[in-house]
Scaffold this active site. Structure first.
Site, PDB file in Angstrom:
ATOM      1  N   GLU A   1       9.920  12.236   5.621  1.00 34.09           N
ATOM      2  CA  GLU A   1      11.376  12.247   5.462  1.00 34.09           C
ATOM      3  C   GLU A   1      11.938  13.636   5.727  1.00 34.09           C
ATOM      4  OE1 GLU A   1      12.308   9.396   1.861  1.00 34.09           O
ATOM      5  OE2 GLU A   1      10.245  10.088   1.816  1.00 34.09           O
TER       6      GLU A   1
ATOM      7  N   GLY B   1       5.474   2.891  -2.615  1.00 33.36           N
ATOM      8  CA  GLY B   1       5.203   4.074  -3.428  1.00 33.36           C
ATOM      9  C   GLY B   1       5.600   3.779  -4.860  1.00 33.36           C
TER      10      GLY B   1
ATOM     11  N   LYS C   1      13.231  19.776  -5.045  1.00 32.98           N
ATOM     12  CA  LYS C   1      12.095  19.934  -4.121  1.00 32.98           C
ATOM     13  C   LYS C   1      12.598  20.640  -2.879  1.00 32.98           C
ATOM     14  CE  LYS C   1       9.712  15.680  -5.106  1.00 32.98           C
ATOM     15  NZ  LYS C   1       9.696  14.329  -4.666  1.00 32.98           N
TER      16      LYS C   1
ATOM     17  N   ARG D   1      18.861  15.906   1.152  1.00 34.06           N
ATOM     18  CA  ARG D   1      18.696  14.463   0.976  1.00 34.06           C
ATOM     19  C   ARG D   1      19.758  13.993  -0.020  1.00 34.06           C
ATOM     20  NH1 ARG D   1      13.542  11.124  -1.452  1.00 34.06           N
ATOM     21  NH2 ARG D   1      14.430   9.088  -1.034  1.00 34.06           N
TER      22      ARG D   1
ATOM     23  N   HIS E   1      15.441   4.431   0.897  1.00 37.28           N
ATOM     24  CA  HIS E   1      14.290   4.934   1.670  1.00 37.28           C
ATOM     25  C   HIS E   1      14.598   4.909   3.168  1.00 37.28           C
ATOM     26  CE1 HIS E   1      11.761   3.099  -1.805  1.00 37.28           C
ATOM     27  NE2 HIS E   1      11.849   4.404  -2.025  1.00 37.28           N
TER      28      HIS E   1
ATOM     29  N   ASP F   1       0.909   3.601 -12.212  1.00 42.69           N
ATOM     30  CA  ASP F   1       0.153   4.235 -11.122  1.00 42.69           C
ATOM     31  C   ASP F   1      -0.912   3.256 -10.619  1.00 42.69           C
ATOM     32  OD1 ASP F   1      -1.900   5.820  -9.730  1.00 42.69           O
ATOM     33  OD2 ASP F   1      -0.661   7.517 -10.365  1.00 42.69           O
ATOM     34  N   PHE F   2      -0.870   3.001  -9.302  1.00 44.31           N
ATOM     35  CA  PHE F   2      -1.756   1.979  -8.743  1.00 44.31           C
ATOM     36  C   PHE F   2      -3.240   2.365  -8.830  1.00 44.31           C
ATOM     37  CE2 PHE F   2       0.657  -1.538  -6.735  1.00 44.31           C
ATOM     38  CZ  PHE F   2       1.897  -1.173  -7.214  1.00 44.31           C
ATOM     39  N   ARG F   3      -3.507   3.671  -8.910  1.00 46.78           N
ATOM     40  CA  ARG F   3      -4.917   4.078  -9.072  1.00 46.78           C
ATOM     41  C   ARG F   3      -5.434   3.641 -10.433  1.00 46.78           C
ATOM     42  NH1 ARG F   3      -3.296   9.851  -6.807  1.00 46.78           N
ATOM     43  NH2 ARG F   3      -1.524   9.189  -8.053  1.00 46.78           N
TER      44      ARG F   3
ATOM     45  N   ASN G   1      15.817  18.493  -1.741  1.00 50.87           N
ATOM     46  CA  ASN G   1      15.983  17.199  -2.401  1.00 50.87           C
ATOM     47  C   ASN G   1      16.229  17.491  -3.882  1.00 50.87           C
ATOM     48  OD1 ASN G   1      15.853  14.629  -3.402  1.00 50.87           O
ATOM     49  ND2 ASN G   1      13.793  14.179  -2.646  1.00 50.87           N
TER      50      ASN G   1
ATOM     51  N   ARG H   1       9.958  -0.599 -11.946  1.00 55.47           N
ATOM     52  CA  ARG H   1      11.188  -1.376 -11.708  1.00 55.47           C
ATOM     53  C   ARG H   1      10.870  -2.841 -11.435  1.00 55.47           C
ATOM     54  NH1 ARG H   1      13.683   2.397  -7.167  1.00 55.47           N
ATOM     55  NH2 ARG H   1      12.391   4.106  -7.877  1.00 55.47           N
TER      56      ARG H   1
ATOM     57  N   ILE I   1       1.197   4.475  -1.830  1.00 53.81           N
ATOM     58  CA  ILE I   1       0.279   3.331  -1.870  1.00 53.81           C
ATOM     59  C   ILE I   1      -0.054   2.871  -0.455  1.00 53.81           C
ATOM     60  CG2 ILE I   1      -0.020   0.968  -2.717  1.00 53.81           C
ATOM     61  CD1 ILE I   1       2.263   1.710  -4.800  1.00 53.81           C
TER      62      ILE I   1
ATOM     63  N   GLU J   1      -0.033   4.453   2.327  1.00 55.28           N
ATOM     64  CA  GLU J   1      -0.850   5.390   3.115  1.00 55.28           C
ATOM     65  C   GLU J   1      -2.276   5.503   2.583  1.00 55.28           C
ATOM     66  OE1 GLU J   1       1.270   9.161   3.214  1.00 55.28           O
ATOM     67  OE2 GLU J   1       3.123   8.093   3.684  1.00 55.28           O
ATOM     68  N   ASN J   2      -2.442   5.270   1.259  1.00 51.03           N
ATOM     69  CA  ASN J   2      -3.732   5.591   0.634  1.00 51.03           C
ATOM     70  C   ASN J   2      -4.561   4.422   0.126  1.00 51.03           C
ATOM     71  OD1 ASN J   2      -3.644   8.565   0.680  1.00 51.03           O
ATOM     72  ND2 ASN J   2      -1.780   8.238  -0.512  1.00 51.03           N
TER      73      ASN J   2
HETATM   74  P1  AMP Z   1       4.925   7.921  -3.804  1.00 51.27           P
HETATM   75  O1  AMP Z   1       6.066   7.469  -4.664  1.00 51.27           O
HETATM   76  O2  AMP Z   1       5.118   7.629  -2.353  1.00 51.27           O
HETATM   77  O3  AMP Z   1       4.535   9.347  -4.076  1.00 51.27           O
HETATM   78  O4  AMP Z   1       3.650   7.032  -4.242  1.00 51.27           O
HETATM   79  C1  AMP Z   1       3.116   7.102  -5.527  1.00 51.27           C
HETATM   80  C2  AMP Z   1       2.170   5.945  -5.728  1.00 51.27           C
HETATM   81  O5  AMP Z   1       1.089   6.057  -4.781  1.00 51.27           O
HETATM   82  C3  AMP Z   1       1.515   5.904  -7.112  1.00 51.27           C
HETATM   83  O6  AMP Z   1       1.642   4.618  -7.654  1.00 51.27           O
HETATM   84  C4  AMP Z   1       0.069   6.193  -6.818  1.00 51.27           C
HETATM   85  O7  AMP Z   1      -0.754   5.506  -7.672  1.00 51.27           O
HETATM   86  C5  AMP Z   1      -0.096   5.646  -5.423  1.00 51.27           C
HETATM   87  N1  AMP Z   1      -1.324   6.157  -4.796  1.00 51.27           N
HETATM   88  C6  AMP Z   1      -1.588   7.399  -4.361  1.00 51.27           C
HETATM   89  N2  AMP Z   1      -2.873   7.472  -3.905  1.00 51.27           N
HETATM   90  C7  AMP Z   1      -3.417   6.243  -4.062  1.00 51.27           C
HETATM   91  C8  AMP Z   1      -4.699   5.667  -3.798  1.00 51.27           C
HETATM   92  N3  AMP Z   1      -5.684   6.362  -3.270  1.00 51.27           N
HETATM   93  N4  AMP Z   1      -4.894   4.364  -4.107  1.00 51.27           N
HETATM   94  C9  AMP Z   1      -3.897   3.629  -4.652  1.00 51.27           C
HETATM   95  N5  AMP Z   1      -2.669   4.113  -4.913  1.00 51.27           N
HETATM   96  C10 AMP Z   1      -2.426   5.396  -4.632  1.00 51.27           C
END
Ligand code: AMP
Length: 397
Positions: free
Chosen positions: A382, A208, A14, A90, A179, A281-283, A7, A239, A330, A332-333
């Site tokens: 992917e 994500g 990557k 990719r 995606h 970042d959602f965390r 990628n 975005r 997001i 998945e986690n």
């Molecule tokens: P990706 O682009 O698929 O790698 O996703 C990245 C996003 O996943 C970022 O905004 C991270 O904050 C979010 N993320 C990863 N782990 C967690 C978690 N445990 N809780 C909330 N968001 C998460």
């Protein structure tokens, strides 16, 4: 078949070296700062990560560094590059040219080049990766796998934009969606988890850094939230998603922005970062909201609200829904976000099992026993899809 999945971005690359049949990953890693100085991170399961500064003036040196470390007697996983049966790339935008993956030949390269105006940031980088591989491994077959291909089954009413038709006819302006490889993987897994019914309606939520939803009927995409480009849909990390085009004219007039600045604002400074002023970042947003930051809470609420609206719209478009899938960082986690998105959807038969939903990054059915609609957490893969497509095309040669 042992496949190297690549990628390539503008300054990064990557890679994942894997078995296409069982999906075993032998090694994976990342080349960064290509064209600046060069840094390689190489991971082999069960071993310490390797980090090395290696000069990478171009993607050619980056690919060479990947091949060198794969065959390195101490850090590598193979004795010779001959063991790499094929390379799968990719590629972001396949335009209207590509409805499926294809063998890289002169015709394929010319078609990817033709799609550069539609994917001006990514397609040139993807092509650079392809050309670099052709140079260092000239006899190894290469395959291009497109982010847009899975969505090419959308009906015209889903992909046409309500602007003069000539822009579709002459300039290929339409919804493409992105995606696609992820949506294809998780929707196929969901259909499997549903027990392979004859008729299935699946909504895939790829949440994500970049996010998109897709509506998939009987394994075929019928609608998706991203559009001509990956800025469309609902708000993401940075975005904006779909917004009233009047805002562009208004802000450009008020602040004298040119279209480049406006684009930068919509792509890099908007989304949950723009609303919260805290982070993309959602965390970080979860933490800030828990500490009483109201704008972080608003950003999360807006995200949840928009995803819910898309789920409602796609359920209506498909005449119902059998499964909702959550995937990507997001999806998945974040147990809370999944729960918040599903909360209030009980009217359409969506009922989550809170205990089961306490899962992270593991394929799980998180719906309640009496939920009419299944809710699945499915980690996306992917790379496996790219490896499988590559194998299929190479085997047919
Ligand atoms: P990706 O682009 O698929 O790698 O996703 C990245 C996003 O996943 C970022 O905004 C991270 O904050 C979010 N993320 C990863 N782990 C967690 C978690 N445990 N809780 C909330 N968001 C998460």
């Amino acid at each position: 078949m042992k496949i190297l999945v690549i990628n390539a971005g503008s300054s990064s690359l990557k890679y994942q070296f894997m078995e296409s049949e069982g999906g075993e990953v032998f090694a994976k890693g990342l080349c960064e700062r290509i064209g600046i100085d060069g840094r390689l991170t190489h991971k082999v399961p069960g071993r310490d990560d390797v980090k090395a500064d290696i000069a990478m003036p171009t993607h050619g040196e980056a690919i060479q560094a990947v091949l060198d470390i794969l065959v390195d007697p101490a850090k590598g996983v193979i004795a010779s590059t001959d063991e790499i049966a094929a390379v799968g790339h990719r590629v972001l935008h396949g335009g209207m040219e590509f409805t499926a993956s294809c063998l890289v030949d002169d015709k394929c390269i010319a078609a990817i080049e033709k799609c550069i105006p539609l994917g001006p940031l990514h397609n040139p980088a993807n092509l650079t990766g392809i050309r670099a591989c052709q140079k260092v491994m000239p006899t190894t077959p290469q395959v291009a796998v497109f982010d847009t291909a899975f969505h090419m089954t959308m009906p015209p009413k889903a992909y046409i934009y309500p602007i003069p038709y000539e822009y579709y006819e002459k300039d290929d302006v339409r919804r493409y969606g992105f995606h696609g490889t992820s949506h294809r993987y998780v929707s196929a897994r969901a259909i499997d988890m549903l027990g392979n019914p004859e008729h299935s309606r699946v909504i895939c939520c790829h949440l994500g850094n970049g996010s998109s939803l897709s509506a998939v009927v009987d394994g075929k995409c019928v609608d998706t939230s991203m559009g001509l480009g990956p800025l469309a849909g609902f708000l993401m990390g940075t975005r904006a998603g779909d917004i009233d085009a009047t805002i562009l004219e208004y802000l450009m007039g008020r602040y004298g922005y040119d279209i480049k600045e406006m684009n930068n604002i919509l792509n890099k400074k908007s989304g949950v970062l723009g609303i919260s002023g805290v982070s993309s970042d959602f965390r970080d947003l979860d933490e800030a909201a828990a500490n009483g930051n109201e704008r972080a809470r608003l950003a999360l609420d807006k995200f949840i609200y928009e995803v819910k609206k898309f789920i409602g719209a796609y359920s209506t478009a498909m005449g119902g829904v059998d499964a909702i899938v959550f995937t990507a960082g997001i999806g998945e986690n974040s147990c809370d976000l999944r729960a918040d998105i599903c909360s209030g959807l009980e009217y359409m038969g969506v009922k989550m099992d809170e205990e089961k939903n306490k899962v992270r990054g593991k394929e799980t059915d998180v719906s309640a026993a009496d939920s009419k609609v299944k809710i699945f957490v499915i980690p996306t893969n992917e790379e496996l899809m790219i490896a499988k497509d590559t194998e299929e095309i190479v085997k047919a040669l």
